[in-house]
Design a protein around this motif. Structure first.
Motif, PDB file in Angstrom:
ATOM      1  N   PRO A 129       0.547  -1.157  -0.120  1.00 35.98           N
ATOM      2  CA  PRO A 129      -0.076   0.204  -0.124  1.00 35.98           C
ATOM      3  C   PRO A 129       0.799   1.165   0.009  1.00 35.98           C
ATOM      4  O   PRO A 129       0.273   2.275  -0.502  1.00 35.98           O
ATOM      5  N   THR A 130       1.805   1.276   0.687  1.00 36.66           N
ATOM      6  CA  THR A 130       2.817   2.371   0.575  1.00 36.66           C
ATOM      7  C   THR A 130       3.211   2.924  -0.685  1.00 36.66           C
ATOM      8  O   THR A 130       3.756   3.791  -1.059  1.00 36.66           O
ATOM      9  N   LEU A 131       3.364   1.940  -1.888  1.00 35.16           N
ATOM     10  CA  LEU A 131       3.662   2.095  -3.214  1.00 35.16           C
ATOM     11  C   LEU A 131       2.527   2.941  -3.630  1.00 35.16           C
ATOM     12  O   LEU A 131       2.750   4.005  -4.475  1.00 35.16           O
ATOM     13  N   TYR A 132       1.389   2.529  -3.598  1.00 36.70           N
ATOM     14  CA  TYR A 132      -0.030   3.286  -4.007  1.00 36.70           C
ATOM     15  C   TYR A 132       0.205   4.756  -3.378  1.00 36.70           C
ATOM     16  O   TYR A 132      -0.116   5.474  -4.062  1.00 36.70           O
ATOM     17  N   GLN A 133       0.563   4.823  -2.185  1.00 33.78           N
ATOM     18  CA  GLN A 133       0.778   6.134  -1.417  1.00 33.78           C
ATOM     19  C   GLN A 133       1.624   6.995  -2.022  1.00 33.78           C
ATOM     20  O   GLN A 133       1.418   8.178  -2.327  1.00 33.78           O
TER      21      GLN A 133
END
Length: 512
Positions: A129-133
Motif C-alpha cells: 500500500p505504501t507504493l500506492y501512497q
C-alpha cells in the motif's frame, strides 16, 4: 536518492512515477532491465529483441491493453520499462512515421497504454500500500494555481474502509481507499460513478467519501487517474531512453526488428488505419462509417450501388460505435451531405461513383489497405488472385497437397455469402469448383471439404471459430506468390471478408 538497480521497491517507484526522479536514477532502472538479458557476461540480444517484438505486437491487441490487473504481461518493472521504451524506438524508426508527430502515432499510444496497464498490474501484484501512497502523492497533488503546494503529505495512507463498501466486495482490493487530508485535497480527488449523469458537465454520483476531516478516494479511481498520468510519465521514460541510446544501437534495432513493422504493415493492409494513425485521414473515417452503416442495414449491401438517399437512410438508423462516429454522423445528416462527401472522396479505393444516370449512385466497397478489392460473385473469381491462379495451374498437372485445399475451403467459408450456408451447400459448390482439376474425385473431395469445415464446429481451435485462411506472407502461400511489388492484390486486403474474421485474427498471433 533511490537505486532502482539494486532495490525492488526503488525499481517500482522509478517505473511508476519517473517524473519524481533524475535521469541517472532512471538510467539505473534501464540498467536493471538490461541485466536480465546478460548471460555469462554476454548480452543476449536475440532474446531481448524477441521480447521487444512480443511487447510491441501485443500493443496492437485491445485484449492485451485491457488485461485484468491480476495478469501482468511483463513480470518485472525494469523489464517492462525497457521493453516498452525500446518498442517505441522501433516504431519511431519505421520510415512510414518519419513525418508523423508522436501525438498522431497510434502505435505509440497503444504501447503507452499497454505499459500503463502492465505497470498497474505489477503494482497490484507487489501488494504494498505504501507504493500506492507514493503514486497518490503525484496523482492527487494540487496544481500550482490551487493555493500552492500542501506542506504535508498529500496522501496519508491507503487503507481498507469497510464501512464504505457493500458486503459483497469485502476482502477485495476494491475495499482500499486513498486517504487524503482535506487541507491537501483538490478536485482531482472527486471520484464519480461512470454510469449516472448528474449534469452536462459532470457525470455520475460522487464516490469519494468524507470522514474525520479526510477524503477517501476508491483505489480504482487511482488506477484510472494513473492511466491519464501515464502520458507524461511514459514520455519521461522515453526521453531518457532516447538520450541514452546511441546510433549503433538504433541501427541494430532498425536492421533486426521485423515483427512490429510487419504487424503495422498488416494493419494497413486490411484497412485498420486507426491502429496506426490517431485521428487518421477524415476520408478514411467517413468511408469506414459508411461501411459500418451499410453492413448494419438490411436495405443496403457492401459492393452494391446505392443512391445518396439510401445511404442516408442507412446512416439514420445506424447505432454509432464510438464518439468519433457520432461526430461524423452529424456531418452526414442529409442525402445531399452524403453525396457531397462521397464526391469529395471519390478517389478513395473503396468508393465508386456512377454518374451515368440522372441520379448519381455510390458503391461502398470493403476496406483493403493498399490492395485492389476483388468482388466474388462466382467461386471461380477467386482465381483472379495471381497466387490462386498459379495454384490452379499447378493443380492441373499435379495432385494437391492438403494445405492448398483446406485454405481454399477456409476462404470460401469466410466469404459473406457463405457465412450462413450449410456445410452441405458449401460442399456442393466447392465440389463443382474442384471438378476443374483432373484428379477430382467427388467422394474424396466431399470428405475433405466436410472434414475441414466441421473441425471444431466449423472451426479449428475454440469451438465455433471458423478456421482462418492463410494470408500472403504464409510460407505455403509463398510457393505461389508472384511478389508483393508486382501484385495489386492481397488475400486479407482484397477479398470481401467480414469484420468478424479480423476480430478473430486479433485473438491469435497468426497475422499472416
Amino acid at each position: 536518492m533511490i537505486d532502482p538497480r539494486e532495490t525492488d521497491r526503488d525499481a517500482y517507484l522509478a517505473a511508476a512515477i519517473p517524473t519524481n526522479y533524475t535521469d541517472n536514477e532512471i538510467v539505473r532502472l534501464f540498467t536493471r532491465g538490461y541485466d536480465r538479458y546478460v548471460v555469462d557476461n554476454t548480452p543476449d540480444r536475440e532474446t531481448l529483441l524477441s521480447d521487444i517484438e512480443r511487447f510491441g505486437t501485443a500493443a496492437f491487441k485491445s485484449s492485451q491493453r485491457n488485461r485484468p490487473l491480476k495478469y501482468p504481461f511483463v513480470d518485472e518493472p525494469a523489464t517492462l520499462v525497457l521493453l516498452a521504451t525500446l518498442s517505441t524506438v522501433c516504431v519511431s524508426e519505421q520510415p512510414r512515421f518519419e513525418d508523423t508527430p508522436p501525438r498522431r502515432n497510434q502505435v505509440l499510444h497503444n504501447i503507452r497504454e499497454l505499459f500503463a496497464t502492465n505497470l498497474l498490474a505489477l503494482v497490484h501484484e507487489y501488494d504494498d500500500p505504501t507504493l500506492y501512497q507514493e503514486m497518490a502523492e503525484v496523482l492527487y497533488a494540487k496544481g500550482p494555481s490551487q493555493d500552492g503546494p500542501h506542506p504535508g503529505r498529500v496522501c496519508t495512507g491507503v487503507k481498507p474502509m469497510p464501512e464504505f463498501d457493500e458486503e459483497e466486495t469485502a476482502g477485495n482490493e476494491s475495499d482500499l481507499y486513498v486517504e487524503i487530508p482535506m487541507a491537501a485535497a483538490s478536485r482531482k480527488c472527486l471520484a464519480r460513478a461512470s454510469t449516472e449523469a448528474t449534469s452536462s458537465d459532470e457525470t455520475g454520483e460522487i464516490r469519494t467519501q468524507v470522514k474525520n476531516n479526510h477524503l477517501y478516494v476508491p483505489l480504482d479511481h487511482l488506477h484510472d487517474t494513473y492511466r491519464s498520468y501515464a502520458k507524461r510519465c511514459f514520455g519521461r521514460l522515453q526521453a531518457v531512453q532516447e538520450d541514452e541510446l546511441g546510433e549503433p544501437q538504433r541501427k541494430w534495432l532498425r536492421d533486426h526488428e521485423t515483427a512490429i513493422s510487419e504487424r503495422t504493415d498488416y494493419a494497413l493492409e486490411i484497412g485498420q488505419y486507426e491502429k496506426v494513425w490517431k485521428n487518421w485521414d477524415q476520408g478514411e473515417q467517413i468511408v469506414r462509417l459508411l461501411q459500418n452503416a451499410v453492413r448494419a442495414s438490411p436495405q443496403t449491401q457492401i459492393g452494391e450501388f446505392h443512391t445518396a438517399q439510401e445511404l442516408s437512410d442507412a446512416l439514420e438508423v445506424y447505432e454509432p460505435e464510438n464518439e468519433s462516429e457520432r461526430t461524423q454522423l452529424t456531418q452526414l445528416s442529409t442525402p445531399r451531405s452524403v453525396g457531397n462527401s462521397l464526391a469529395d472522396h471519390s478517389s478513395h479505393r473503396s468508393v465508386t461513383v456512377d454518374r451515368s444516370d440522372r441520379i448519381n449512385t455510390y458503391r461502398i466497397g470493403h476496406s483493403g489497405g493498399g490492395s485492389r478489392p476483388l468482388e466474388i460473385t462466382d467461386l471461380e473469381d477467386l482465381f483472379e488472385l495471381p497466387c490462386l491462379a498459379a495454384m490452379d495451374e499447378r493443380l492441373q498437372e499435379e495432385k494437391p497437397v492438403r494445405k492448398d485445399l483446406f485454405n481454399l475451403v477456409r476462404m470460401v467459408m469466410w466469404l459473406p455469402q457463405y457465412r450462413k450456408k450449410s456445410v452441405d451447400a458449401i460442399t456442393d459448390e466447392l465440389k463443382d469448383l474442384f471438378s476443374r482439376w483432373p484428379w477430382f474425385d467427388p467422394e474424396i473431395s466431399a470428405y475433405q471439404i466436410k472434414y475441414e469445415a466441421r473441425r471444431g464446429d466449423r472451426g479449428i481451435g475454440p469451438e465455433g471459430n471458423t478456421p482462418l485462411p492463410m494470408n500472403c506472407n504464409n510460407d505455403d502461400m509463398q510457393r505461389y506468390c508472384i511478389g508483393k511489388e508486382q501484385c495489386p492484390y492481397s488475400i486479407y486486403g482484397s477479398l470481401p471478408f467480414p469484420d468478424d474474421m479480423y476480430d478473430q485474427l486479433e485473438q491469435t498471433n497468426d497475422y499472416f
